[in-house]
Design an enzyme around this catalytic site. Sequence first.
Site, mmCIF file in Angstrom:
data_model
loop_
_atom_site.group_PDB
_atom_site.id
_atom_site.type_symbol
_atom_site.label_atom_id
_atom_site.label_comp_id
_atom_site.label_asym_id
_atom_site.label_seq_id
_atom_site.Cartn_x
_atom_site.Cartn_y
_atom_site.Cartn_z
ATOM 1 N N ASP A 197 25.130 35.370 22.920
ATOM 2 C CA ASP A 197 25.629 36.839 22.654
ATOM 3 C C ASP A 197 24.964 37.594 21.658
ATOM 4 O OD1 ASP A 197 27.635 38.701 24.024
ATOM 5 O OD2 ASP A 197 28.039 38.496 21.845
ATOM 6 N N GLU A 257 20.606 37.106 24.859
ATOM 7 C CA GLU A 257 20.836 38.263 25.051
ATOM 8 C C GLU A 257 20.116 39.355 24.069
ATOM 9 O OE1 GLU A 257 24.591 41.656 26.020
ATOM 10 O OE2 GLU A 257 24.566 40.281 24.178
HETATM 11 C C1 GLC Z 1 27.480 41.272 24.547
HETATM 12 C C2 GLC Z 1 28.369 40.981 25.676
HETATM 13 C C3 GLC Z 1 29.491 41.946 25.942
HETATM 14 C C4 GLC Z 1 30.453 42.019 24.609
HETATM 15 C C5 GLC Z 1 29.402 42.424 23.274
HETATM 16 C C6 GLC Z 1 30.134 42.047 21.972
HETATM 17 O O1 GLC Z 1 26.791 42.335 24.817
HETATM 18 O O2 GLC Z 1 27.723 40.736 26.769
HETATM 19 O O3 GLC Z 1 30.186 41.827 27.162
HETATM 20 O O4 GLC Z 1 31.068 43.223 24.650
HETATM 21 O O5 GLC Z 1 28.181 41.233 23.239
HETATM 22 O O6 GLC Z 1 30.348 40.645 22.051
#
Ligand code: GLC
Length: 512
Positions: A197, A257
């Site tokens: 994440d 991500e």
């Molecule tokens: C990432 C997740 C998202 C979350 C953010 C903070 O972007 O995919 O859903 O709100 O991180 O953890």
Amino acid sequence: MTWWQDAVVYQIYPRSFADSTGDGLGDLNGVRSRLPYLADLGVNALWLSPFYPSPMADGGYDVSDYCDVDPRFGTLADFDALLAESAARNIRIIVDLVPNHCSDQHPLFQEALTAGPGSPQRERFIFREGRGDAPPNNWVSMFGGPAWTRVEDGEWYLHLFDSSQPDWNWRHPATAPMFEGILRFWLDRGVAGIRVDVAHGLFKDPDLPELIGKHPNDAPSAYYHRPELAAHYRTWRAILDSYPADVFPGQRTAVGEFWGDLPEHVWPYLRQGGLPQLFNFPFLFTPWDPAKLRAIIDESLAASAPVPAAAPWVLGNHDVPRPVTRYGPDLATGTRRARAAALLVFALPGSAYLYQGEELGLPEVLDLPDSVRQDPTFRRTGGARPGRDGCRIPLPWSGTTPPFGFSEGPRSWLPQPADWVNLTVEAETADPASHLNLYRTALALRPSLDTGPFAWLDLGPDVLAFSRGADFVFAANFGTEPVALPDHRKVLLASGEISGSLPPDTSVWLQP
Ligand code: GLC
């Protein structure tokens, strides 16, 4: 080739997948009960969004214990059973690791609050004095409002997301070892990999400099895409690679991500020998335009050339509007385009991720009443940004009224539109022309497709077409008039009805 290089991975957002207890909230046993559906769909792995103990201020991305299961989702024993039952179906499990921040209910943050200013406990996070009554700098939260919150004794702490999600201090010597322990905890249980994440976050410029000029969103900045990440992810890669690759679940992967305002912000991660994979968000955000798609596909293939398939194709996730709505302009056109796009994604070289409900062609729900909205973005922007609840509506499984088999209870945590009656798994299973049956057929055919060299075919400016080896051709028509089908022996699959020619917003798999 290792399994993750051509895997189709299905993202489960556990709150919204299937509820086994009747409380209106999905859970791990709900996932277990639907494994036959997932196996039948033909996916190779599941990525589970967080199911850890959490106050759920950000849907579980606010973690208060990284090594357990929230009672609302089940128990660690349920997780182990899910892992074993998935493995029995040759389905791997990928879990979500959230290293940039935790929940304000995490014991270490609670200790830091109690211990007070100047204490070693506060060093685990990013606490600072303000400038008078103003925060330490002008950084803003991704969800709107300032990135700082003041505590009772007057100090402020940094949170790039909600105020309930304090950022870890990645320059503290205990932070990296703690997360290495968490990584091993899940790998030791048997997961095939992790999704990381906010992988471009973690390290902040120690000077916490004031931002000057236009506020960058996901560009390299004092808090994103810092140079320290390269070495950091090489350490995680070594941990992943220390698990045996020759037995199930095979070589362990990690998919980052990494958001960037420009594609060139994310491609460098593919060359650093760190996380094996990153989501192909530049592709996700490319509009329905053949020239633009061709350019981003070329860029992606070139960037991932050193490690083929390192940038899996993706059309949606729990943070972005659903493809049917995004490709628009109206639902009928958007649905046709999303079907055509699915065949594109499954024909391109490499791996693909799909987000639950995408296989049903669910649209983004745009008309949720304000009173039921739960995404902190809605609250923190005073309603200016509606937030991401519209893509997180619980799945419709069966029946003719909400909650459509999602739960035995009376309602789901977010309400489903009553007109989803034709979008349930049950209804779509019965309709040979449904979105679901297109996905099922595509995934069943996919392993037998020619995966030979990729080459573009020129069939005019409105058509995106390529061949794979000698035995496979993909073509999609982006224009407003039908176009002739390329020469072929056999139509393997089409995203819509074809009769001699390829209609607008339709794609086809051919044997030339
Ligand atoms: C990432 C997740 C998202 C979350 C953010 C903070 O972007 O995919 O859903 O709100 O991180 O953890």
